[in-house]
Design an enzyme around this catalytic site. Structure first.
Site, short mmCIF file in Angstrom:
data_model
loop_
_atom_site.label_atom_id
_atom_site.label_comp_id
_atom_site.label_asym_id
_atom_site.label_seq_id
_atom_site.Cartn_x
_atom_site.Cartn_y
_atom_site.Cartn_z
N TYR A 40 22.47 33.41 41.34
CA TYR A 40 23.17 34.69 41.09
C TYR A 40 22.19 35.74 40.55
O TYR A 40 22.21 36.91 40.97
CB TYR A 40 24.28 34.39 40.08
CG TYR A 40 25.20 35.53 39.73
CD1 TYR A 40 26.11 36.02 40.65
CD2 TYR A 40 25.18 36.09 38.45
CE1 TYR A 40 26.98 37.05 40.30
CE2 TYR A 40 26.06 37.10 38.10
CZ TYR A 40 26.95 37.58 39.02
OH TYR A 40 27.81 38.59 38.68
N LYS B 274 21.31 39.24 42.24
CA LYS B 274 21.66 40.49 41.55
C LYS B 274 20.44 41.35 41.29
O LYS B 274 20.53 42.57 41.29
CB LYS B 274 22.38 40.16 40.24
CG LYS B 274 23.82 39.66 40.45
CD LYS B 274 24.63 40.61 41.31
CE LYS B 274 26.13 40.48 41.12
NZ LYS B 274 26.88 41.33 42.08
N SER C 110 24.11 42.68 37.72
CA SER C 110 24.66 41.93 36.59
C SER C 110 23.60 41.75 35.52
O SER C 110 22.39 41.66 35.82
CB SER C 110 25.10 40.55 37.09
OG SER C 110 25.30 39.69 36.00
P1 NAI Z 1 36.57 38.87 41.16
O1 NAI Z 1 36.40 37.47 41.60
O2 NAI Z 1 37.81 39.25 40.43
O3 NAI Z 1 36.47 39.85 42.42
C1 NAI Z 1 35.55 39.64 43.45
C2 NAI Z 1 36.27 39.86 44.77
O4 NAI Z 1 35.32 39.74 45.83
C3 NAI Z 1 37.35 38.80 45.01
O5 NAI Z 1 38.60 39.43 45.26
C4 NAI Z 1 36.84 38.05 46.23
O6 NAI Z 1 37.88 37.59 47.09
C5 NAI Z 1 35.96 39.07 46.90
N1 NAI Z 1 34.96 38.44 47.75
C6 NAI Z 1 34.22 37.35 47.46
N2 NAI Z 1 33.42 37.05 48.50
C7 NAI Z 1 33.69 37.97 49.46
C8 NAI Z 1 33.15 38.19 50.76
N3 NAI Z 1 32.24 37.39 51.27
N4 NAI Z 1 33.60 39.25 51.46
C9 NAI Z 1 34.54 40.08 50.94
N5 NAI Z 1 35.09 39.90 49.73
C10 NAI Z 1 34.66 38.86 48.99
O7 NAI Z 1 35.28 39.24 40.32
P2 NAI Z 1 34.81 40.59 39.57
O8 NAI Z 1 34.44 40.22 38.20
O9 NAI Z 1 35.75 41.69 39.80
O10 NAI Z 1 33.43 40.85 40.32
C11 NAI Z 1 33.14 42.02 41.05
C12 NAI Z 1 31.63 42.19 41.09
O11 NAI Z 1 31.13 42.45 39.78
C13 NAI Z 1 30.86 40.97 41.59
O12 NAI Z 1 29.79 41.41 42.41
C14 NAI Z 1 30.35 40.35 40.33
O13 NAI Z 1 29.20 39.56 40.54
C15 NAI Z 1 30.05 41.59 39.52
N6 NAI Z 1 29.96 41.36 38.08
C16 NAI Z 1 31.08 41.13 37.35
C17 NAI Z 1 30.97 40.95 35.98
C18 NAI Z 1 32.16 40.84 35.13
O14 NAI Z 1 31.98 40.87 33.87
N7 NAI Z 1 33.36 40.70 35.67
C19 NAI Z 1 29.67 40.88 35.33
C20 NAI Z 1 28.57 41.18 36.17
C21 NAI Z 1 28.73 41.39 37.51
#
Ligand code: NAI
Length: 301
Positions: free
Chosen positions: A166, A170, A153
């Site tokens: 975080y 990251k 990130s």
């Molecule tokens: P999101 O919350 O929509 O998706 C994350 C998914 O991971 C959720 O469905 C959640 O249930 C699942 N999850 C959480 N903890 C878990 C665990 N212990 N075991 C299995 N599944 C688990 O969020 P998003 O934005 O799609 O994030 C995806 C990745 O991208 C994350 O690593 C986030 O930190 C990273 N990220 C996202 C950004 C963005 O702009 N959306 C920016 C920078 C990084």
């Protein structure tokens, strides 16, 4: 040029139930991959669990004619990570692609951060990436093939208020990626990192509505799709991506100031502009390459 496809490839996508992970899983399945869609189904802060997130994306993939299996273990649990890898092997007979994407947020200013806020974020992001990758590693090595994409990130790469936990996790993932890329090179295992900007429940309160509409997760999935393809040859890289923008991010080291003897703190002070200058910076691709750079520059004293 032919289309990129993943026929007969088996992919494990963590956090595939929503946001970016869902987009990655759909793209891989649409192009022939057999997908293990993992998702714990908890809250944005990592509380609770539900089978519905993983099951929903699997239903979506199947409805579109693809093949997928749901797994609802937590990546933060080493045994759960082993189970998701085993599910790929038991059901599809192999594992080729790992997309470590699962994530949570516990944003809080550092002085107010509890031990639990620190541990929860580190355990899902950094430990989770390690647990899943470590469980997959012997199988990728034995096959002499692997494509791993981890998720970092901008908050880790550059810092952000309220995200010390975080950011540390990251940036830890970047270190894991780069060291593992060195180890995987001889076995044709490529390990790269994406730093996304995308609309999801993690960003719904930080992005403006206009930006939220434009930053569709599919933009990030396309980059992940290339990085996990047979055609990709880059490894140990980090890419910033979102809304149609894709760029490599690098860790650079300057030419620096060089002293023939131990400099006093005053000589460091007097050379600080030169020390801070990145003109002519190099990009070491490993720790030993950085040492080579230092030794070369020592000769300039
Ligand atoms: P999101 O919350 O929509 O998706 C994350 C998914 O991971 C959720 O469905 C959640 O249930 C699942 N999850 C959480 N903890 C878990 C665990 N212990 N075991 C299995 N599944 C688990 O969020 P998003 O934005 O799609 O994030 C995806 C990745 O991208 C994350 O690593 C986030 O930190 C990273 N990220 C996202 C950004 C963005 O702009 N959306 C920016 C920078 C990084």
């Amino acid at each position: 040029m032919s289309d990129i496809r993943y026929d007969d490839r088996v992919a494990l996508v963590t956090g595939a139930g929503a946001g970016l992970g869902r987009a990655h899983a759909l793209l891989l399945a649409e192009r022939g991959a057999l997908v293990v869609a993992n998702d714990l189904g908890g809250s944005r802060a990592g509380e609770g669990s539900s089978t519905s997130a993983a099951e929903a994306v699997v239903a979506e993939i199947r409805a579109a004619g693809g093949t997928a299996l749901a797994n609802t273990d937590s990546v933060a649990d080493a045994e759960g990570a082993a189970r998701m890898v085993q599910a790929a092997l038991d059901t599809f007979g192999r594992l080729d692609i790992v997309v470590n994407n699962a994530g949570i947020l516990r944003d809080v200013s550092y002085g107010k951060m509890s031990a639990r806020d620190w541990e929860a974020v580190l355990s899902v992001h950094l430990d989770g990436t390690h647990h899943v990758t470590h469980a997959a590693w012997p199988h990728l090595r034995a096959a002499g093939y692997g494509r791993i994409v981890n998720t970092t990130s901008a908050s880790g790469l550059y810092g952000n208020f309220g995200q010390v936990n975080y950011g540390a996790a990251k940036m830890g993932i970047v270190g894991l990626t780069r060291a593992l890329a060195v180890e995987g090179a001889s076995k044709n295992i490529l390990v790269n990192c994406v730093a996304p900007a995308a609309a999801s429940r993690l960003t719904e309160d930080t992005l403006t509505p206009e930006l939220f509409d434009r930053l569709r997760p599919e933009y990030v999935a396309s980059l992940v799709g290339y990085l996990v393809s047979d055609e990709c040859t880059d490894t140990g890289r980090v890419y910033a991506v979102g809304g149609g923008y894709v760029s490599r991010v690098a860790v650079l080291e300057g030419q620096g100031a060089v002293f023939a003897d131990v400099p006093s703190p005053e000589r460091i002070r007097d050379s600080f502009d030169v020390i801070n200058d990145l003109e002519g910076a190099v990009e070491p691709l490993s720790g030993p390459e950085s040492v080579d750079h230092i030794v070369k520059r020592m000769g300039a004293a």
